[in-house]
Design an enzyme around this catalytic site. Structure first.
Site, PDB file in Angstrom:
ATOM      1  N   ASN A 117      61.321  53.234  35.612  1.00 41.01           N
ATOM      2  CA  ASN A 117      60.936  51.984  34.934  1.00 41.01           C
ATOM      3  C   ASN A 117      60.060  52.379  33.754  1.00 41.01           C
ATOM      4  O   ASN A 117      58.914  52.770  33.936  1.00 41.01           O
ATOM      5  CB  ASN A 117      60.162  51.086  35.917  1.00 41.01           C
ATOM      6  CG  ASN A 117      59.563  49.875  35.233  1.00 41.01           C
ATOM      7  OD1 ASN A 117      59.976  49.501  34.137  1.00 41.01           O
ATOM      8  ND2 ASN A 117      58.583  49.258  35.889  1.00 41.01           N
ATOM      9  N   LYS A 164      58.909  50.462  31.479  1.00 36.32           N
ATOM     10  CA  LYS A 164      57.980  49.383  31.082  1.00 36.32           C
ATOM     11  C   LYS A 164      58.027  49.203  29.559  1.00 36.32           C
ATOM     12  O   LYS A 164      59.080  49.355  28.962  1.00 36.32           O
ATOM     13  CB  LYS A 164      56.562  49.674  31.573  1.00 36.32           C
ATOM     14  CG  LYS A 164      56.517  50.149  33.023  1.00 36.32           C
ATOM     15  CD  LYS A 164      55.131  50.163  33.568  1.00 36.32           C
ATOM     16  CE  LYS A 164      55.128  50.818  34.941  1.00 36.32           C
ATOM     17  NZ  LYS A 164      53.988  50.475  35.727  1.00 36.32           N
ATOM     18  N   HIS A 191      58.832  42.404  39.254  1.00 41.79           N
ATOM     19  CA  HIS A 191      57.819  43.472  39.182  1.00 41.79           C
ATOM     20  C   HIS A 191      56.434  42.826  39.146  1.00 41.79           C
ATOM     21  O   HIS A 191      56.245  41.775  38.526  1.00 41.79           O
ATOM     22  CB  HIS A 191      58.053  44.329  37.931  1.00 41.79           C
ATOM     23  CG  HIS A 191      57.259  45.591  37.931  1.00 41.79           C
ATOM     24  ND1 HIS A 191      55.905  45.603  37.658  1.00 41.79           N
ATOM     25  CD2 HIS A 191      57.604  46.874  38.198  1.00 41.79           C
ATOM     26  CE1 HIS A 191      55.467  46.849  37.759  1.00 41.79           C
ATOM     27  NE2 HIS A 191      56.471  47.643  38.086  1.00 41.79           N
ATOM     28  N   GLU A 215      53.897  43.413  37.498  1.00 40.93           N
ATOM     29  CA  GLU A 215      53.369  43.181  36.136  1.00 40.93           C
ATOM     30  C   GLU A 215      53.953  41.903  35.551  1.00 40.93           C
ATOM     31  O   GLU A 215      53.274  41.178  34.822  1.00 40.93           O
ATOM     32  CB  GLU A 215      53.650  44.420  35.258  1.00 40.93           C
ATOM     33  CG  GLU A 215      52.762  45.588  35.676  1.00 40.93           C
ATOM     34  CD  GLU A 215      53.315  46.971  35.360  1.00 40.93           C
ATOM     35  OE1 GLU A 215      54.281  47.080  34.589  1.00 40.93           O
ATOM     36  OE2 GLU A 215      52.763  47.946  35.919  1.00 40.93           O
ATOM     37  N   GLU A 255      56.417  47.802  46.294  1.00 42.71           N
ATOM     38  CA  GLU A 255      55.466  48.384  45.345  1.00 42.71           C
ATOM     39  C   GLU A 255      54.083  47.786  45.575  1.00 42.71           C
ATOM     40  O   GLU A 255      53.769  46.712  45.050  1.00 42.71           O
ATOM     41  CB  GLU A 255      55.908  48.084  43.915  1.00 42.71           C
ATOM     42  CG  GLU A 255      57.254  48.668  43.550  1.00 42.71           C
ATOM     43  CD  GLU A 255      57.320  48.967  42.067  1.00 42.71           C
ATOM     44  OE1 GLU A 255      57.552  50.110  41.719  1.00 42.71           O
ATOM     45  OE2 GLU A 255      57.100  48.050  41.265  1.00 42.71           O
ATOM     46  N   GLY A 312      50.613  52.723  38.795  1.00 41.78           N
ATOM     47  CA  GLY A 312      49.950  53.224  37.601  1.00 41.78           C
ATOM     48  C   GLY A 312      48.508  53.645  37.830  1.00 41.78           C
ATOM     49  O   GLY A 312      47.758  53.861  36.884  1.00 41.78           O
ATOM     50  N   SER A 343      52.954  55.208  41.783  1.00 45.21           N
ATOM     51  CA  SER A 343      52.423  56.546  41.498  1.00 45.21           C
ATOM     52  C   SER A 343      53.232  57.662  42.143  1.00 45.21           C
ATOM     53  O   SER A 343      52.681  58.695  42.540  1.00 45.21           O
ATOM     54  CB  SER A 343      50.949  56.629  41.895  1.00 45.21           C
ATOM     55  OG  SER A 343      50.187  55.698  41.135  1.00 45.21           O
ATOM     56  N   GLY A 388      57.465  54.701  37.637  1.00 45.28           N
ATOM     57  CA  GLY A 388      57.028  54.287  36.311  1.00 45.28           C
ATOM     58  C   GLY A 388      56.670  55.482  35.450  1.00 45.28           C
ATOM     59  O   GLY A 388      57.515  56.102  34.812  1.00 45.28           O
TER      60      GLY A 388
HETATM   61  C1  PEP Z   1      56.429  50.905  38.468  1.00 49.99           C
HETATM   62  O1  PEP Z   1      56.343  50.680  37.273  1.00 49.99           O
HETATM   63  O2  PEP Z   1      57.208  50.232  39.133  1.00 49.99           O
HETATM   64  C2  PEP Z   1      55.629  51.973  39.044  1.00 49.99           C
HETATM   65  C3  PEP Z   1      55.747  52.244  40.309  1.00 49.99           C
HETATM   66  O3  PEP Z   1      54.785  52.632  38.169  1.00 49.99           O
HETATM   67  P1  PEP Z   1      54.007  54.022  38.473  1.00 49.99           P
HETATM   68  O4  PEP Z   1      55.039  54.969  39.040  1.00 49.99           O
HETATM   69  O5  PEP Z   1      53.519  54.453  37.132  1.00 49.99           O
HETATM   70  O6  PEP Z   1      52.939  53.726  39.437  1.00 49.99           O
END
Ligand code: PEP
Length: 249
Positions: free
Chosen positions: A9, A11, A95, A97, A165, A171, A210, A231
């Site tokens: 992803n 973003k 998501h 976000e 998630e 993040g 992460s 991400g």
């Molecule tokens: C995501 O954007 O869905 C995500 C899991 O981000 P990250 O891996 O950066 O935590």
């Protein structure tokens, strides 16, 4: 066992100058039904060029959200049909976000997932609790209610992917531990078999939060984890491919 899905992803990251990273991933993923399925969900501006650049490879391209309507007066939005037309085959919906920045509720997410199905895209439906909800002991209640509200009526087990998630792990560099992941993925699997019967065992449940080359093997080894939604570590081909290779072992 459902086929593992390794999904990135990006973003709101990526310019045309970054297409080389996508081409590098595409060159390393064979077009085959064997091994993990690999996907990069990209900003809408990159989808068409990215899809054209990976023709012949196994790498699939997806969107990061979509509107529930096919077309109309929705300035700035993008429909599932537009994503499909640009070369996407998947789209992330719900998501955290998007839920936070755009006040997308479970019913909005369900309508977006339904739009994805209408357009012939596979929706990756995201669920996850905040840290405050975890600290309040509400994880299972929150996940159950997001699952009930975010999966549309017209979904079938074979047409959707779920991503767990935890919001506090996205993040932040803070990863859920294997017990926490196993508990929630087990709950999601039970909810899927309650809803779809035996076919619910075939729905892929991704972990996101992460994930990186250093922790991917352990996370992918947890029961009912069928892949990752990645991400930050999907932005560099070398990191994303390192995760893919661990999934392929
Ligand atoms: C995501 O954007 O869905 C995500 C899991 O981000 P990250 O891996 O950066 O935590």
């Amino acid at each position: 066992m459902p086929r593992t899905l390794i999904a990135g992803n990006w973003k709101m990251n990526g310019l045309r100058a970054n297409l080389a990273e996508i081409e590098q991933v595409g060159a390393a993923v064979p077009a085959s039904d064997l091994g993990p399925e690999v996907l990069l969900c990209l900003p809408a501006t990159l989808i068409q060029a990215a899809a054209a650049s990976v023709v012949g490879s196994g790498l699939k391209i997806g969107g990061e959200t979509c509107h529930s309507k096919e077309k109309g007066a929705h300035t700035g939005d993008i429909s599932a049909e537009m994503l499909k037309d640009a070369g996407a085959s998947f789209v992330i919906v719900g998501h955290s976000e998007r839920r936070a920045d755009h006040a997308e509720t479970d019913s909005v997410v369900a309508a977006q997932a339904s739009a994805a199905l209408r357009a012939g895209l596979t929706p990756i439906i995201c669920v996850g609790e905040t840290l405050a909800e975890r600290d309040a002991g509400e994880v299972l209640k929150i996940i159950s209610s997001q699952m009930a509200g975010s999966i549309p009526q017209d979904a079938e087990a074979s047409t959707i992917v779920i991503a767990y998630e935890p919001v506090w792990a996205i993040g932040t560099g803070r990863v859920a531990n294997t017990d926490q992941i196993a508990e929630v993925h087990g709950l999601i699997r039970n909810l899927l078999t309650d809803r779809f019967g035996e076919a619910g065992k075939g729905v892929r449940i991704l972990y996101g939060g992460s994930m990186n080359p250093g922790n991917a093997a352990e996370i992918l080894g947890v029961a009912e984890v069928n892949g990752g939604l990645i991400g930050g570590a999907s932005l560099k081909a070398a990191d994303f491919l390192a995760i893919y290779r661990q999934a392929a072992q």
